[in-house]
Scaffold this motif. Structure first.
Motif, short mmCIF file in Angstrom:
data_model
loop_
_atom_site.label_atom_id
_atom_site.label_comp_id
_atom_site.label_asym_id
_atom_site.label_seq_id
_atom_site.Cartn_x
_atom_site.Cartn_y
_atom_site.Cartn_z
N THR A 2 23.24 1.92 16.21
CA THR A 2 23.52 3.32 15.95
C THR A 2 23.44 4.03 17.28
OG1 THR A 2 22.51 3.14 13.77
CG2 THR A 2 22.84 5.35 14.63
N ILE A 3 24.54 4.67 17.67
CA ILE A 3 24.56 5.37 18.96
C ILE A 3 24.80 6.85 18.73
CG2 ILE A 3 25.35 3.33 20.22
CD1 ILE A 3 28.09 4.66 20.40
N GLU A 4 24.21 7.61 19.61
CA GLU A 4 24.38 9.06 19.56
C GLU A 4 25.37 9.42 20.67
OE1 GLU A 4 21.46 12.77 18.93
OE2 GLU A 4 21.01 11.54 20.68
N ILE A 5 26.54 9.95 20.27
CA ILE A 5 27.57 10.29 21.25
C ILE A 5 27.57 11.77 21.60
CG2 ILE A 5 29.06 8.34 20.69
CD1 ILE A 5 30.71 10.17 18.93
N ALA A 6 26.92 12.58 20.79
CA ALA A 6 26.72 14.00 21.06
C ALA A 6 25.46 14.40 20.31
CB ALA A 6 27.91 14.82 20.59
N GLU A 7 24.93 15.56 20.62
CA GLU A 7 23.70 15.99 19.97
C GLU A 7 23.94 16.13 18.47
OE1 GLU A 7 20.63 19.71 20.14
OE2 GLU A 7 21.70 19.16 21.97
N GLY A 8 23.21 15.34 17.70
CA GLY A 8 23.32 15.37 16.25
C GLY A 8 24.47 14.54 15.69
N MET A 9 25.27 13.89 16.53
CA MET A 9 26.39 13.07 16.04
C MET A 9 26.11 11.60 16.35
SD MET A 9 30.43 13.20 16.88
CE MET A 9 30.71 14.66 15.93
N GLN A 10 25.86 10.85 15.29
CA GLN A 10 25.55 9.44 15.44
C GLN A 10 26.62 8.60 14.76
OE1 GLN A 10 21.63 8.79 13.91
NE2 GLN A 10 20.65 9.98 15.53
N VAL A 11 26.96 7.48 15.37
CA VAL A 11 27.92 6.54 14.80
C VAL A 11 27.33 5.15 14.86
CG1 VAL A 11 29.97 7.89 15.34
CG2 VAL A 11 29.14 6.26 17.00
N LYS A 12 27.76 4.31 13.92
CA LYS A 12 27.33 2.91 13.92
C LYS A 12 28.41 2.09 14.58
CE LYS A 12 24.24 3.21 10.06
NZ LYS A 12 23.74 2.59 8.85
N LEU A 13 27.98 1.10 15.33
CA LEU A 13 28.90 0.31 16.14
C LEU A 13 28.43 -1.13 16.17
CD1 LEU A 13 31.32 0.67 18.22
CD2 LEU A 13 29.56 0.82 19.95
N ASP A 14 29.36 -2.04 16.11
CA ASP A 14 29.02 -3.45 16.25
C ASP A 14 28.71 -3.75 17.71
OD1 ASP A 14 30.36 -6.54 16.57
OD2 ASP A 14 29.00 -6.18 14.89
N ARG A 15 27.77 -4.63 17.94
CA ARG A 15 27.34 -4.96 19.30
C ARG A 15 28.48 -5.51 20.16
NH1 ARG A 15 21.91 -6.30 21.16
NH2 ARG A 15 21.21 -5.94 19.04
N GLY A 16 29.47 -6.15 19.54
CA GLY A 16 30.58 -6.74 20.28
C GLY A 16 31.53 -5.73 20.89
N TYR A 17 31.46 -4.47 20.44
CA TYR A 17 32.36 -3.44 20.94
C TYR A 17 31.75 -2.63 22.08
CZ TYR A 17 35.51 -4.47 17.17
OH TYR A 17 36.39 -5.10 16.33
N ILE A 18 30.76 -3.16 22.73
CA ILE A 18 30.16 -2.48 23.87
C ILE A 18 30.74 -3.08 25.15
CG2 ILE A 18 28.01 -2.07 25.11
CD1 ILE A 18 26.63 -2.02 22.41
N ALA A 19 31.28 -2.22 25.99
CA ALA A 19 31.89 -2.68 27.24
C ALA A 19 30.85 -2.86 28.33
CB ALA A 19 32.96 -1.69 27.69
N GLY A 20 29.82 -2.05 28.33
CA GLY A 20 28.80 -2.18 29.36
C GLY A 20 27.76 -1.09 29.27
N LEU A 21 26.77 -1.20 30.14
CA LEU A 21 25.74 -0.19 30.23
C LEU A 21 26.22 0.92 31.16
CD1 LEU A 21 22.61 -2.48 30.61
CD2 LEU A 21 23.35 -1.27 28.58
#
Length: 116
Positions: free
Chosen positions: A85-104
């Motif tokens: 679960t990542i927060e992309i803006a204040e109060g906006m959270q989305v769920k994402l599969d680990r495989g869709y992460i490009a990097g830190l």
């Protein structure tokens, strides 16, 4: 009769070109060298990069700042197996599969050199 002489001449030159066992090795040597070059310049570095990316994905923890494959920056709020679960803006959270992460995307502060 004329065609038989041409066929005989072509067959004789083909037999001379074989040259025994060294001729066979000599014909495969450029192919072997090309494969070695492709391995060291393309295949090996790509495998190393994939291994590093896999290790990075396994090491993601709560609080890490990430960049998704879709180009979104966010902060990891919760980790549940392969689902983040990542927060992309204040109060906006989305769920994402680990495989869709490009990097830190941990920001590194650049220090300015004074006096030089």
């Amino acid at each position: 009769m004329f065609f038989a002489d041409i066929a005989h001449a072509m067959g004789a030159s083909g037999q001379q070109a074989q040259g025994g066992p060294m001729g066979a090795l000599g014909s495969f040597l450029p192919l072997i060298l090309m494969f070695a070059i492709f391995y060291f310049l393309l295949i090996r570095p790509q495998q190393k990069k994939a291994k590093e990316h896999k290790a990075m994905l396994e090491g993601i923890q709560k609080g890490d700042r990430i960049l998704t494959a879709g180009g979104l920056y966010g902060r990891v709020v919760a980790v549940d197996g392969d689902e983040l679960t990542i927060e992309i803006a204040e109060g906006m959270q989305v769920k994402l599969d680990r495989g869709y992460i490009a990097g830190l995307s941990n920001p590194v502060k650049k220090e300015t050199k004074k006096g030089k």
